[in-house]
Design an enzyme around this catalytic site. Structure first.
Site, PDB file in Angstrom:
ATOM      1  N   HIS A  12     -62.483  18.403  -7.671  1.00  0.00           N
ATOM      2  CA  HIS A  12     -63.570  18.957  -7.149  1.00  0.00           C
ATOM      3  C   HIS A  12     -64.720  19.317  -8.139  1.00  0.00           C
ATOM      4  O   HIS A  12     -64.597  20.163  -8.510  1.00  0.00           O
ATOM      5  CB  HIS A  12     -63.094  20.094  -6.500  1.00  0.00           C
ATOM      6  CG  HIS A  12     -64.445  20.911  -5.492  1.00  0.00           C
ATOM      7  ND1 HIS A  12     -64.305  21.002  -3.953  1.00  0.00           N
ATOM      8  CD2 HIS A  12     -65.471  21.285  -5.685  1.00  0.00           C
ATOM      9  CE1 HIS A  12     -65.390  21.612  -3.675  1.00  0.00           C
ATOM     10  NE2 HIS A  12     -66.222  21.640  -4.658  1.00  0.00           N
ATOM     11  N   HIS A  14     -68.748  18.230  -9.020  1.00  0.00           N
ATOM     12  CA  HIS A  14     -69.892  17.706  -8.503  1.00  0.00           C
ATOM     13  C   HIS A  14     -70.456  17.105  -9.564  1.00  0.00           C
ATOM     14  O   HIS A  14     -70.988  17.663 -10.640  1.00  0.00           O
ATOM     15  CB  HIS A  14     -70.714  18.815  -8.049  1.00  0.00           C
ATOM     16  CG  HIS A  14     -70.305  19.480  -6.693  1.00  0.00           C
ATOM     17  ND1 HIS A  14     -70.779  19.057  -5.469  1.00  0.00           N
ATOM     18  CD2 HIS A  14     -69.397  20.409  -6.570  1.00  0.00           C
ATOM     19  CE1 HIS A  14     -70.311  19.752  -4.449  1.00  0.00           C
ATOM     20  NE2 HIS A  14     -69.513  20.580  -5.100  1.00  0.00           N
ATOM     21  N   ASP A  16     -73.764  15.933  -9.577  1.00  0.00           N
ATOM     22  CA  ASP A  16     -75.153  16.572  -9.822  1.00  0.00           C
ATOM     23  C   ASP A  16     -75.017  17.851 -10.020  1.00  0.00           C
ATOM     24  O   ASP A  16     -76.286  18.527 -10.165  1.00  0.00           O
ATOM     25  CB  ASP A  16     -75.806  16.111  -8.339  1.00  0.00           C
ATOM     26  CG  ASP A  16     -75.166  16.416  -7.043  1.00  0.00           C
ATOM     27  OD1 ASP A  16     -74.118  16.699  -7.181  1.00  0.00           O
ATOM     28  OD2 ASP A  16     -75.531  15.834  -5.921  1.00  0.00           O
ATOM     29  N   GLY A 170     -72.991  22.788   1.002  1.00  0.00           N
ATOM     30  CA  GLY A 170     -74.154  23.368   1.140  1.00  0.00           C
ATOM     31  C   GLY A 170     -74.252  24.440   1.742  1.00  0.00           C
ATOM     32  O   GLY A 170     -73.128  25.390   1.591  1.00  0.00           O
ATOM     33  N   HIS A 197     -66.135  21.091   2.481  1.00  0.00           N
ATOM     34  CA  HIS A 197     -66.355  22.499   1.858  1.00  0.00           C
ATOM     35  C   HIS A 197     -66.332  23.356   2.956  1.00  0.00           C
ATOM     36  O   HIS A 197     -67.076  23.367   3.983  1.00  0.00           O
ATOM     37  CB  HIS A 197     -67.959  22.666   1.347  1.00  0.00           C
ATOM     38  CG  HIS A 197     -67.983  22.241  -0.271  1.00  0.00           C
ATOM     39  ND1 HIS A 197     -67.994  21.008  -0.431  1.00  0.00           N
ATOM     40  CD2 HIS A 197     -68.300  22.832  -1.325  1.00  0.00           C
ATOM     41  CE1 HIS A 197     -67.999  20.510  -1.860  1.00  0.00           C
ATOM     42  NE2 HIS A 197     -68.261  21.739  -2.239  1.00  0.00           N
ATOM     43  N   GLU A 200     -65.763  29.184   2.502  1.00  0.00           N
ATOM     44  CA  GLU A 200     -65.841  29.341   1.113  1.00  0.00           C
ATOM     45  C   GLU A 200     -67.139  30.829   1.267  1.00  0.00           C
ATOM     46  O   GLU A 200     -66.788  31.818   0.950  1.00  0.00           O
ATOM     47  CB  GLU A 200     -67.035  28.462   0.258  1.00  0.00           C
ATOM     48  CG  GLU A 200     -67.369  28.840  -1.061  1.00  0.00           C
ATOM     49  CD  GLU A 200     -68.288  27.767  -1.845  1.00  0.00           C
ATOM     50  OE1 GLU A 200     -68.612  27.816  -2.880  1.00  0.00           O
ATOM     51  OE2 GLU A 200     -68.491  26.725  -1.029  1.00  0.00           O
ATOM     52  N   ASP A 278     -65.670  22.411 -10.316  1.00  0.00           N
ATOM     53  CA  ASP A 278     -66.937  22.471  -9.238  1.00  0.00           C
ATOM     54  C   ASP A 278     -68.053  21.916 -10.043  1.00  0.00           C
ATOM     55  O   ASP A 278     -68.407  20.843  -9.584  1.00  0.00           O
ATOM     56  CB  ASP A 278     -67.005  23.950  -9.004  1.00  0.00           C
ATOM     57  CG  ASP A 278     -67.654  24.101  -7.448  1.00  0.00           C
ATOM     58  OD1 ASP A 278     -68.102  22.968  -7.006  1.00  0.00           O
ATOM     59  OD2 ASP A 278     -68.113  25.189  -6.937  1.00  0.00           O
ATOM     60  N   ASP A 279     -68.963  22.825 -10.845  1.00  0.00           N
ATOM     61  CA  ASP A 279     -70.101  22.334 -11.337  1.00  0.00           C
ATOM     62  C   ASP A 279     -70.007  22.743 -12.779  1.00  0.00           C
ATOM     63  O   ASP A 279     -70.987  23.735 -13.165  1.00  0.00           O
ATOM     64  CB  ASP A 279     -71.312  23.033 -10.754  1.00  0.00           C
ATOM     65  CG  ASP A 279     -71.496  22.774  -9.312  1.00  0.00           C
ATOM     66  OD1 ASP A 279     -71.738  21.521  -8.772  1.00  0.00           O
ATOM     67  OD2 ASP A 279     -71.105  23.754  -8.445  1.00  0.00           O
TER      68      ASP A 279
END
Length: 333
Positions: A12, A14, A16, A170, A197, A200, A278-279
């Site tokens: 998981h 991202h 971007d 999102g 997702h 959450e 995640d990010d």
């Protein structure tokens, strides 16, 4: 805490949400894009979470500067390549990179299918250069609505052989999964895996809906599953994986503290939960931090951390033979 005899995965992550601050600075200068700061040190607070955000939507705004500098397809290719380089630096053997082509294309009206192709090319070149194995997951950014998600889906399907799965990410509260049933029907018809997702920002009902109506085989985050015992039983019995992201869930205020995170409960209940970032660039963390710092702070024992590492490969979107080959490769190293 990482078992070096086992494959290390991040499923998981991202693409971007992992654009380096230095790359944002470089591309901003290259394309004469006004940035909120002109040095790396002063830019970081604008592109990285430095304290807990009040909610998920506030957290997501930190990603915006990264995509605002994607003014060409070559820029998209660069950040895809650098994502694989970062994975190699972190010691990852296998990574599933997810990306929203519409989100990446939006600021400079890039062709969405062209963004998909650029990401595929950058990831392929990175894998060939750094020896990391990777798969791509296409994201539909639900926040932009059904029609925009359809554009993303069409662009991803144009390269269906290079995409492994479809995701929905999102604003979970504002755009529930029920709006995207036909999108996921097409994805399943294409033979893709499904991860969503869910649970959450919304509750357990969002997870049930992702599984029953969208066909989710894995759930991103899924922290609210602990509120529903029947759901916990179902996840364990049906071997539906949970992609846990410890630090992210604190930074988005999804969970109050690491000590309150449900990952330990998932593992105790027999749910196939894994550790992921995640990010990473936005969060200022890497997979090593999640294993060595976040997981112990979340109350996981050494054996539970090892189980989460095992689960990462177990629920990866790979065939049994591909998983076996990866285990053998790591064991022989």
């Amino acid at each position: 805490m990482i078992d070096i005899t086992l494959p290390l995965t991040d499923i998981h992550r991202h693409l971007d949400g992992n654009i380096r601050a230095q790359t944002i600075l470089d591309l901003g200068r290259q394309f004469n894009i006004a940035l909120p700061a002109q040095t790396l040190e002063t830019l970081i607070p604008h592109v990285q979470v430095t304290s807990t955000e009040p909610d998920l939507v506030s957290f997501l705004t930190k990603l915006d500067w990264g995509v605002k500098v994607l003014a060409s397809l070559d820029a998209c290719r660069r950040v895809a390549f650098e994502n694989i380089e970062d994975a190699a630096r972190n010691g990852l053997h296998y990574v599933e990179l997810r990306f929203s082509p519409g989100y990446m294309a939006m600021a400079h009206q890039l062709p969405i299918a062209g963004v998909v192709e650029a990401v595929i090319d950058g990831v392929r070149d990175g894998c060939n250069t750094f020896g990391v194995e990777a798969r791509l997951i296409g994201i539909m950014s639900r926040t932009f609505g059904e029609a925009a998600c359809l554009q993303e889906l069409d662009a991803l399907l144009a390269h269906r052989e290079k995409i492994t799965a479809l995701d929905l990410a999102g604003d979970e509260l504002g755009f529930p999964g029920s709006l995207f049933l036909s999108h996921f029907n097409r994805a399943r018809d294409a033979g893709w895996h499904i991860t969503v997702h869910a649970g959450e920002a919304a509750g357990p009902e969002s997870i049930w809906q992702a599984i029953r109506e969208l066909g989710a085989e894995r759930i991103g985050h899924g922290v609210k599953a602990v509120e529903d015992r029947a759901l916990m039983d179902f996840l364990a019995q049906q071997r539906i994986g949970i992609e846990s992201c410890l630090t992210s869930n604190i930074q988005t205020s999804t969970v109050a503290s690491l000590a309150d995170h449900p990952l330990k409960t998932f593992l105790e209940h027999g749910v196939l939960a894994s550790l992921n970032t995640d990010d990473p660039a936005v969060q200022g963390v890497d997979i090593i931090h999640e294993y060595h710092v976040a997981a112990p702070a979340a109350g996981l024992s050494r054996e539970q951390i090892r189980q989460a590492q095992i689960n990462g490969l177990e629920i990866a979107f790979l065939s049994d033979s591909e998983k076996r080959a990866l285990r053998e490769k790591v064991a022989a190293a």
